[in-house]
Design an enzyme around this catalytic site. Structure first.
Site, PDB file in Angstrom:
ATOM      1  N   LYS A 272       0.839  -1.189   0.000  1.00 54.93           N
ATOM      2  CA  LYS A 272       0.000   0.000   0.000  1.00 54.93           C
ATOM      3  C   LYS A 272       0.881   1.248   0.000  1.00 54.93           C
ATOM      4  O   LYS A 272       1.987   1.230   0.538  1.00 54.93           O
ATOM      5  CB  LYS A 272      -0.871   0.040   1.264  1.00 54.93           C
ATOM      6  N   ASP A 342      -2.357  -7.990  -1.154  1.00 50.70           N
ATOM      7  CA  ASP A 342      -3.191  -7.053  -0.398  1.00 50.70           C
ATOM      8  C   ASP A 342      -4.650  -7.506  -0.363  1.00 50.70           C
ATOM      9  O   ASP A 342      -5.495  -6.841   0.227  1.00 50.70           O
ATOM     10  CB  ASP A 342      -3.083  -5.643  -0.997  1.00 50.70           C
ATOM     11  N   ARG A 346      -9.464 -12.043   2.659  1.00 48.16           N
ATOM     12  CA  ARG A 346     -10.304 -13.146   2.173  1.00 48.16           C
ATOM     13  C   ARG A 346      -9.598 -14.493   2.316  1.00 48.16           C
ATOM     14  O   ARG A 346     -10.259 -15.523   2.458  1.00 48.16           O
ATOM     15  CB  ARG A 346     -10.732 -12.875   0.729  1.00 48.16           C
TER      16      ARG A 346
END
Length: 494
Positions: A272, A342, A346
């Site tokens: 990020k 990233d 999940r």
């Protein structure tokens, strides 16, 4: 703290509702006599406002045993809702807090209409008293003293026991939501996966729940390759946390909560930018929501079986971190091609869902700060939802309407399933692309829920607030705590 009385006595402050149609209610008329007609003058000159969420303070100047009256404007009765009441009372309790009031009463029956009875009002009042006055737990060396409301009296002609019960339930809902807020606001060097597990264990022991905390070696034995992949780069050990509440004699109809517990997310090798990394301590908002709900369940003891599962780790960069192009094997046996490190939440949830099923969950609700895409789609006030079972979703929706935590259903089409199954090297890929990002994440999780009734709640937009609001300060909101608990309390009702 809470009391119920039929008659008004001596208090520092009394809270009274003002509707546009009832500027001269029986209570106001009686009070106006003590004020020698001055209240009516204030109403006529609009010094006492009936506008929604307007708060008008009137000093008694010794004319009554009450020091100050706080008149709460609620607008027209036809547009009066629980959301209006929550916001208005949240603002009111903030005002009382700022005035350092320690003894307050609420004229409960003045807030009652055909839409909302005294029990509804009592629940909401006790709930938002906690929510509205919550303060950030900081690490500043200069600690400021805080004056708390010590006595809160509900004045009503209704049955005292029923009102006391509603006050208790509302108070528990508010307090547990604040517990979740505090967890989300904690810095990542303080709240590691280990510390989160310790918190969960303390909660379980307090409420006599069974619990399991799986260590890395046990996860390896169970084949939890998805969670372990996310943890590869970290010096902090991962934890798979499970709390087990048995509200029935038989272990049937088990609701399984699965909360994303990523204690910090750098994005891994799909790194990020700095602006996107600051604030990612809150990436365990789903775990906090689940733990907050379990606190309510532990306090209120509903007759329902519930499992809470939290896969927890941080997601950092190192020489051992997992990489784009890796192929990993989840606990379910399904293989996953990693296209984006990233999209780690999940992966952790995939093993969490499978583990919840192994523990006996018959219904699944996962909660996660999962995608920026849901914020683009729905903004910061609505949680995105996806499901494979409309009946279960309707129960979640009804619970959210009762708590005023809005959710909106997003679709799962066969073409979406085809996109997450599109890989030359594995059964699934973890990130098909930016288009429909929120839907892709939920669809991916559905591959692990399989035929088990399941609802996915993406709280990326609702878990935190950028500014102060009527129900709290800027920062964590405790999103979905009350909805999850209400779902359990109402589960299966016609």
């Amino acid at each position: 703290m809470f009391q119920v009385q039929k008659e008004l006595a001596s208090h520092e402050a009394v809270v009274v509702a003002l509707f546009e149609e009832e500027k001269t209610s029986s209570f106001v008329q009686e009070l106006d006599k003590a004020f020698e007609g001055q209240l009516q003058v204030l109403l006529e000159e609009k010094e006492l406002s009936t506008k929604k969420k307007a708060i008008s303070k009137v000093h008694s100047l010794g004319k009554t045993d009450v020091k100050r009256y706080y008149f709460v404007g609620l607008g027209k009765k036809e547009s009066y809702t629980t959301e209006t009441l929550r916001s208005a009372l949240g603002k009111t309790f903030k005002t009382l807090q700022a005035a350092k009031v320690q003894d307050a009463a609420i004229l409960l029956d003045s807030f009652v209409t055909e839409k909302l009875d005294a029990i509804d009002v009592a629940h909401i009042a006790a709930e938002v008293q906690g929510l509205g006055t919550y303060e950030l737990q900081t690490y500043k060396s200069d600690k400021k003293d805080r004056v708390e409301l010590e006595k809160f009296t509900a004045i009503t002609a209704e049955d005292a026991q029923e009102i006391e019960a509603a006050l208790t339930v509302g108070y528990v809902h508010g307090r547990a939501t604040n517990s979740a807020r505090t967890l989300v606001n904690m810095p990542p060097n303080v709240l590691t996966a280990t510390k989160l597990a310790e918190y969960a264990v303390e909660l379980a022991e307090k409420y006599d729940m069974d619990y399991k905390v799986l260590e890395k070696e046990e996860m390896e034995e169970l084949g939890m390759g998805a969670l372990l992949a996310v943890n590869q780069g970290s010096v902090e050990p991962p934890k798979m946390i499970a709390l087990i509440y048995k509200g029935k004699e038989e272990w049937t109809d088990v609701i399984g909560f699965v909360g994303k517990g990523i204690t910090y997310d750098t994005g891994g090798y799909s790194l990020k930018p700095r602006e996107g990394m600051v604030g990612m301590k809150g990436d365990m908002g789903g775990a906090a929501a689940v733990l907050g709900a379990m606190e309510i369940i532990g306090e209120l003891r509903p007759e329902q079986n519930v499992i809470a599962v939290i896969p927890s780790t941080d997601n950092v960069v190192s020489g051992t971190a997992f990489k784009p192009d890796d192929v990993i094997t989840s606990m379910s046996g399904k293989t996953i091609e990693v296209l984006n490190t990233d999209a780690e939440g999940r992966l952790a949830l995939a093993d969490g869902i499978t583990y919840a099923k192994k523990l006996g969950a018959n219904y699944l609700i996962d909660v996660a700060t999962l995608t920026g895409g849901v914020i683009v789609a729905l903004g910061n006030h609505t949680t995105g939802a996806m499901t494979n079972n409309e009946e279960l979703f309707e129960q979640v929706l009804e619970a959210s309407m009762e708590t005023d935590e809005s959710i909106w259903q997003l679709p799962i089409f066969d073409r979406d399933k085809e996109r997450v199954r599109n890989s030359k090297f594995a059964d699934l890929n973890n990130s098909p692309g930016r288009e429909g990002h929120a839907v892709m994440a939920g669809t991916f999780l559905g591959e692990f829920a399989e035929d088990t009734p399941w609802v996915h709640l993406d709280i990326a937009g609702t878990s935190e607030s950028s500014g102060a609001h009527d129900l709290g300060p800027a920062g964590a909101t405790g999103a979905m705590v009350r909805t999850l608990a209400t779902l359990v309390e109402r589960f299966g009702e016609e």
